[in-house]
Design a protein around this motif. Structure first.
Motif, PDB file in Angstrom:
ATOM      1  N   LYS A  44      -7.218  -0.221   2.722  1.00 60.01           N
ATOM      2  CA  LYS A  44      -8.452  -0.146   3.502  1.00 60.01           C
ATOM      3  C   LYS A  44      -9.535  -0.780   2.657  1.00 60.01           C
ATOM      4  O   LYS A  44      -9.440  -0.804   1.446  1.00 60.01           O
ATOM      5  CB  LYS A  44      -8.831   1.309   3.785  1.00 60.01           C
ATOM      6  CG  LYS A  44      -7.840   2.087   4.590  1.00 60.01           C
ATOM      7  CD  LYS A  44      -8.350   3.511   4.765  1.00 60.01           C
ATOM      8  CE  LYS A  44      -7.334   4.377   5.446  1.00 60.01           C
ATOM      9  NZ  LYS A  44      -7.774   5.771   5.551  1.00 60.01           N
ATOM     10  N   MET A 104       1.227   6.803   4.967  1.00 62.19           N
ATOM     11  CA  MET A 104       2.012   6.808   6.205  1.00 62.19           C
ATOM     12  C   MET A 104       1.454   5.855   7.262  1.00 62.19           C
ATOM     13  O   MET A 104       2.209   5.152   7.926  1.00 62.19           O
ATOM     14  CB  MET A 104       2.091   8.231   6.757  1.00 62.19           C
ATOM     15  CG  MET A 104       3.097   8.362   7.852  1.00 62.19           C
ATOM     16  SD  MET A 104       4.733   7.965   7.216  1.00 62.19           S
ATOM     17  CE  MET A 104       5.607   9.355   7.761  1.00 62.19           C
ATOM     18  N   GLU A 105       0.140   5.806   7.400  1.00 59.34           N
ATOM     19  CA  GLU A 105      -0.451   4.960   8.443  1.00 59.34           C
ATOM     20  C   GLU A 105      -0.294   3.463   8.163  1.00 59.34           C
ATOM     21  O   GLU A 105      -0.506   2.638   9.041  1.00 59.34           O
ATOM     22  CB  GLU A 105      -1.932   5.302   8.663  1.00 59.34           C
ATOM     23  CG  GLU A 105      -2.835   5.048   7.481  1.00 59.34           C
ATOM     24  CD  GLU A 105      -3.022   6.249   6.567  1.00 59.34           C
ATOM     25  OE1 GLU A 105      -4.044   6.278   5.865  1.00 59.34           O
ATOM     26  OE2 GLU A 105      -2.160   7.141   6.546  1.00 59.34           O
ATOM     27  N   PHE A 106       0.114   3.114   6.943  1.00 56.60           N
ATOM     28  CA  PHE A 106       0.303   1.709   6.591  1.00 56.60           C
ATOM     29  C   PHE A 106       1.773   1.330   6.418  1.00 56.60           C
ATOM     30  O   PHE A 106       2.079   0.230   5.962  1.00 56.60           O
ATOM     31  CB  PHE A 106      -0.477   1.368   5.320  1.00 56.60           C
ATOM     32  CG  PHE A 106      -1.953   1.501   5.501  1.00 56.60           C
ATOM     33  CD1 PHE A 106      -2.658   0.596   6.278  1.00 56.60           C
ATOM     34  CD2 PHE A 106      -2.641   2.552   4.930  1.00 56.60           C
ATOM     35  CE1 PHE A 106      -4.015   0.726   6.467  1.00 56.60           C
ATOM     36  CE2 PHE A 106      -4.002   2.693   5.109  1.00 56.60           C
ATOM     37  CZ  PHE A 106      -4.694   1.779   5.882  1.00 56.60           C
ATOM     38  N   LYS A 107       2.676   2.230   6.771  1.00 54.28           N
ATOM     39  CA  LYS A 107       4.110   1.922   6.669  1.00 54.28           C
ATOM     40  C   LYS A 107       4.525   1.080   7.872  1.00 54.28           C
ATOM     41  O   LYS A 107       5.113   1.567   8.832  1.00 54.28           O
ATOM     42  CB  LYS A 107       4.934   3.201   6.561  1.00 54.28           C
ATOM     43  CG  LYS A 107       4.816   3.844   5.203  1.00 54.28           C
ATOM     44  CD  LYS A 107       5.842   4.926   4.994  1.00 54.28           C
ATOM     45  CE  LYS A 107       5.725   5.450   3.576  1.00 54.28           C
ATOM     46  NZ  LYS A 107       6.737   6.430   3.268  1.00 54.28           N
ATOM     47  N   THR A 108       4.185  -0.208   7.790  1.00 56.33           N
ATOM     48  CA  THR A 108       4.498  -1.161   8.847  1.00 56.33           C
ATOM     49  C   THR A 108       5.194  -2.372   8.235  1.00 56.33           C
ATOM     50  O   THR A 108       5.098  -2.608   7.024  1.00 56.33           O
ATOM     51  CB  THR A 108       3.218  -1.629   9.565  1.00 56.33           C
ATOM     52  OG1 THR A 108       2.392  -2.326   8.620  1.00 56.33           O
ATOM     53  CG2 THR A 108       2.452  -0.460  10.171  1.00 56.33           C
ATOM     54  N   THR A 112       2.886  -4.737   6.253  1.00 55.45           N
ATOM     55  CA  THR A 112       2.516  -4.206   4.937  1.00 55.45           C
ATOM     56  C   THR A 112       3.625  -4.462   3.928  1.00 55.45           C
ATOM     57  O   THR A 112       3.380  -4.963   2.828  1.00 55.45           O
ATOM     58  CB  THR A 112       2.235  -2.691   5.016  1.00 55.45           C
ATOM     59  OG1 THR A 112       1.124  -2.468   5.882  1.00 55.45           O
ATOM     60  CG2 THR A 112       1.942  -2.107   3.647  1.00 55.45           C
TER      61      THR A 112
END
Length: 89
Positions: A77, A30-34, A37
């Motif tokens: 990461k 979720m924290e990389f759903k940009t 990305t």
């Protein structure tokens, strides 16, 4: 997708060599759903055209003469790899 053409010793300019797909990408944390990305994932598959974050998908143009990628691992990461699945729609 399957494309049939009469065999010729050389590729013809008339044969479609690029195909546009929407690609659903599963497994992105979720924290990389940009957008960056998904653009990066799209660029690894072909040429990114558009990103739809609401549906976790990216529109790409792929080379019809290359194999499609359906799963891979991505290093989001430093040192942590995540398996992602790719669905062509």
């Amino acid at each position: 997708m399957l494309a049939l053409a009469r065999w010729q010793p050389k590729k013809t300019q008339l044969f479609p060599s690029e195909i546009t797909f929407w690609v659903r990408v599963l497994g992105v944390p979720m924290e990389f759903k940009t957008s960056p990305t998904f653009e990066s994932i799209g660029d690894a598959l072909g040429r990114t055209v558009s990103v739809d974050l609401d549906n976790s998908r990216v529109q790409v143009v792929v080379d019809a003469f290359q194999q499609l990628c359906f799963e891979t691992t991505v290093d989001f990461k430093g040192g942590e790899f995540y398996a992602i699945n790719i669905i062509y729609i």
